[in-house]
Design a protein around this motif. Structure first.
Motif, short mmCIF file in Angstrom:
data_model
loop_
_atom_site.label_atom_id
_atom_site.label_comp_id
_atom_site.label_asym_id
_atom_site.label_seq_id
_atom_site.Cartn_x
_atom_site.Cartn_y
_atom_site.Cartn_z
N ASN A 19 0.82 -1.22 0.00
CA ASN A 19 0.00 0.00 0.00
C ASN A 19 0.86 1.26 0.00
O ASN A 19 0.55 2.22 0.70
N GLY A 20 1.96 1.24 -0.72
CA GLY A 20 2.81 2.41 -0.83
C GLY A 20 3.76 2.63 0.32
O GLY A 20 4.50 3.61 0.35
N SER A 21 3.78 1.74 1.31
CA SER A 21 4.68 1.89 2.46
C SER A 21 5.73 0.79 2.44
O SER A 21 5.42 -0.38 2.16
N TYR A 22 6.94 1.16 2.76
CA TYR A 22 8.04 0.20 2.85
C TYR A 22 7.88 -0.59 4.14
O TYR A 22 7.80 -0.01 5.22
N ARG A 23 7.78 -1.88 4.03
CA ARG A 23 7.53 -2.71 5.20
C ARG A 23 8.70 -3.65 5.42
O ARG A 23 9.01 -4.46 4.57
N GLU A 24 9.33 -3.55 6.57
CA GLU A 24 10.42 -4.47 6.92
C GLU A 24 9.90 -5.69 7.66
O GLU A 24 10.54 -6.71 7.69
N THR A 25 8.76 -5.54 8.32
CA THR A 25 8.27 -6.62 9.16
C THR A 25 6.86 -7.03 8.77
O THR A 25 5.96 -7.06 9.59
N ASN A 26 6.66 -7.33 7.54
CA ASN A 26 5.36 -7.79 7.09
C ASN A 26 5.20 -9.25 7.46
O ASN A 26 5.95 -10.10 7.01
N LEU A 27 4.22 -9.52 8.29
CA LEU A 27 3.95 -10.90 8.66
C LEU A 27 2.93 -11.47 7.68
O LEU A 27 2.00 -10.78 7.27
N THR A 28 3.11 -12.71 7.33
CA THR A 28 2.16 -13.32 6.39
C THR A 28 0.77 -13.36 7.00
O THR A 28 0.61 -13.45 8.21
N ASN A 29 -0.21 -13.23 6.16
CA ASN A 29 -1.62 -13.29 6.56
C ASN A 29 -2.07 -12.13 7.44
O ASN A 29 -3.07 -12.24 8.13
N GLU A 30 -1.33 -11.03 7.44
CA GLU A 30 -1.81 -9.85 8.18
C GLU A 30 -2.93 -9.20 7.39
O GLU A 30 -2.84 -9.05 6.18
N SER A 31 -3.94 -8.79 8.09
CA SER A 31 -5.06 -8.14 7.40
C SER A 31 -4.66 -6.73 7.01
O SER A 31 -3.74 -6.13 7.57
N ALA A 32 -5.39 -6.19 6.05
CA ALA A 32 -5.15 -4.81 5.62
C ALA A 32 -5.38 -3.85 6.79
O ALA A 32 -4.67 -2.85 6.94
N ARG A 33 -6.33 -4.16 7.67
CA ARG A 33 -6.61 -3.33 8.84
C ARG A 33 -5.40 -3.26 9.78
O ARG A 33 -5.02 -2.20 10.26
N VAL A 34 -4.79 -4.42 10.04
CA VAL A 34 -3.61 -4.46 10.91
C VAL A 34 -2.46 -3.70 10.27
O VAL A 34 -1.77 -2.91 10.93
N LEU A 35 -2.24 -3.91 8.97
CA LEU A 35 -1.17 -3.19 8.26
C LEU A 35 -1.39 -1.67 8.34
O LEU A 35 -0.46 -0.91 8.59
N THR A 36 -2.62 -1.25 8.15
CA THR A 36 -2.94 0.18 8.20
C THR A 36 -2.67 0.73 9.59
O THR A 36 -2.05 1.79 9.74
N ARG A 37 -3.09 0.01 10.62
CA ARG A 37 -2.87 0.48 12.00
C ARG A 37 -1.39 0.49 12.36
O ARG A 37 -0.92 1.39 13.05
N ARG A 38 -0.64 -0.51 11.91
CA ARG A 38 0.80 -0.53 12.18
C ARG A 38 1.49 0.64 11.49
O ARG A 38 2.40 1.25 12.04
N GLU A 39 1.04 0.97 10.29
CA GLU A 39 1.62 2.11 9.57
C GLU A 39 1.28 3.40 10.29
O GLU A 39 2.12 4.29 10.42
N GLU A 40 0.05 3.54 10.79
CA GLU A 40 -0.32 4.72 11.58
C GLU A 40 0.57 4.84 12.80
O GLU A 40 1.04 5.94 13.13
N LEU A 41 0.80 3.73 13.48
CA LEU A 41 1.66 3.72 14.65
C LEU A 41 3.08 4.10 14.29
O LEU A 41 3.71 4.92 14.97
N ARG A 42 3.61 3.54 13.21
CA ARG A 42 4.98 3.86 12.78
C ARG A 42 5.13 5.34 12.52
O ARG A 42 6.07 5.99 12.99
N LEU A 43 4.17 5.93 11.80
CA LEU A 43 4.24 7.36 11.49
C LEU A 43 4.08 8.21 12.75
O LEU A 43 4.76 9.23 12.91
N ALA A 44 3.22 7.78 13.67
CA ALA A 44 3.06 8.51 14.94
C ALA A 44 4.34 8.44 15.76
O ALA A 44 4.73 9.43 16.41
N GLU A 45 5.02 7.29 15.76
CA GLU A 45 6.28 7.16 16.50
C GLU A 45 7.36 8.05 15.89
O GLU A 45 8.15 8.66 16.61
N ILE A 46 7.40 8.16 14.58
CA ILE A 46 8.35 9.06 13.91
C ILE A 46 8.05 10.50 14.30
O ILE A 46 8.94 11.28 14.63
N GLU A 47 6.77 10.87 14.28
CA GLU A 47 6.35 12.22 14.67
C GLU A 47 6.73 12.50 16.12
O GLU A 47 7.24 13.59 16.44
#
Length: 156
Positions: A9-37
């Motif tokens: 989904n346009g994000s570089y993922r180092e820790t993509n676990l197999t069978n992760e739902s799109a919802r989990v991926l979206t939330r992890r990306e939100e968390l990653r960006l919030a941690e950077i901020e």
């Protein structure tokens, strides 16, 4: 478990676990960006702290200190000035204030745990900083507590 490095989904993922739902991926990306901020905000706050002008001069506070050897009794008690806790002017001084004394009539269990472990790292700390532990209790009460707490991780 398969670990992948890919774009999802346009994000570089180092820790993509197999069978992760799109919802989990979206939330992890939100968390990653919030941690950077958050990290960037902490860096801005640290830069503001470093840029502060010198504050008011502190009075050269006096502390009371008993003999180094706990088994040697509680006398003599000598006065030690704040300025004497610095070995050299440029060296940082870290003071750990243990919650004991005045309204805190019993030593703080968490402080006791931390202070009891400083002996094991004191020689490492001494390589880079001057370090002191202070509390508001009278010297005899402090020394009595130190004798009781020797080897104990928490006094409750």
């Amino acid at each position: 478990m398969e670990w992948l490095t890919s774009f999802i989904n346009g994000s570089y993922r180092e820790t993509n676990l197999t069978n992760e739902s799109a919802r989990v991926l979206t939330r992890r990306e939100e968390l990653r960006l919030a941690e950077i901020e958050l990290m960037e905000h902490q860096e801005r706050v640290a830069a503001l702290r470093r840029a502060l002008p010198p504050g008011a001069l502190l009075r050269d506070h006096e502390f009371l200190e008993g003999p180094v050897d706990l088994d040697a009794g509680d006398e003599p008690v000598r006065k030690v000035r704040l300025s004497e806790l610095f070995t050299v002017t440029e060296r940082p001084l870290v003071i750990y204030h243990m919650m004991y004394g005045k309204k805190q009539t019993k030593p703080c269990p968490m402080c006791t745990m931390w202070v009891g472990r400083f002996n094991g790292v004191a020689h490492h700390l001494a390589q880079n900083i001057d370090f002191a532990i202070v509390m508001a209790a009278d010297p005899k009460a402090i020394r009595d507590h130190a004798r009781r707490a020797d080897g104990v991780s928490c006094v409750c």
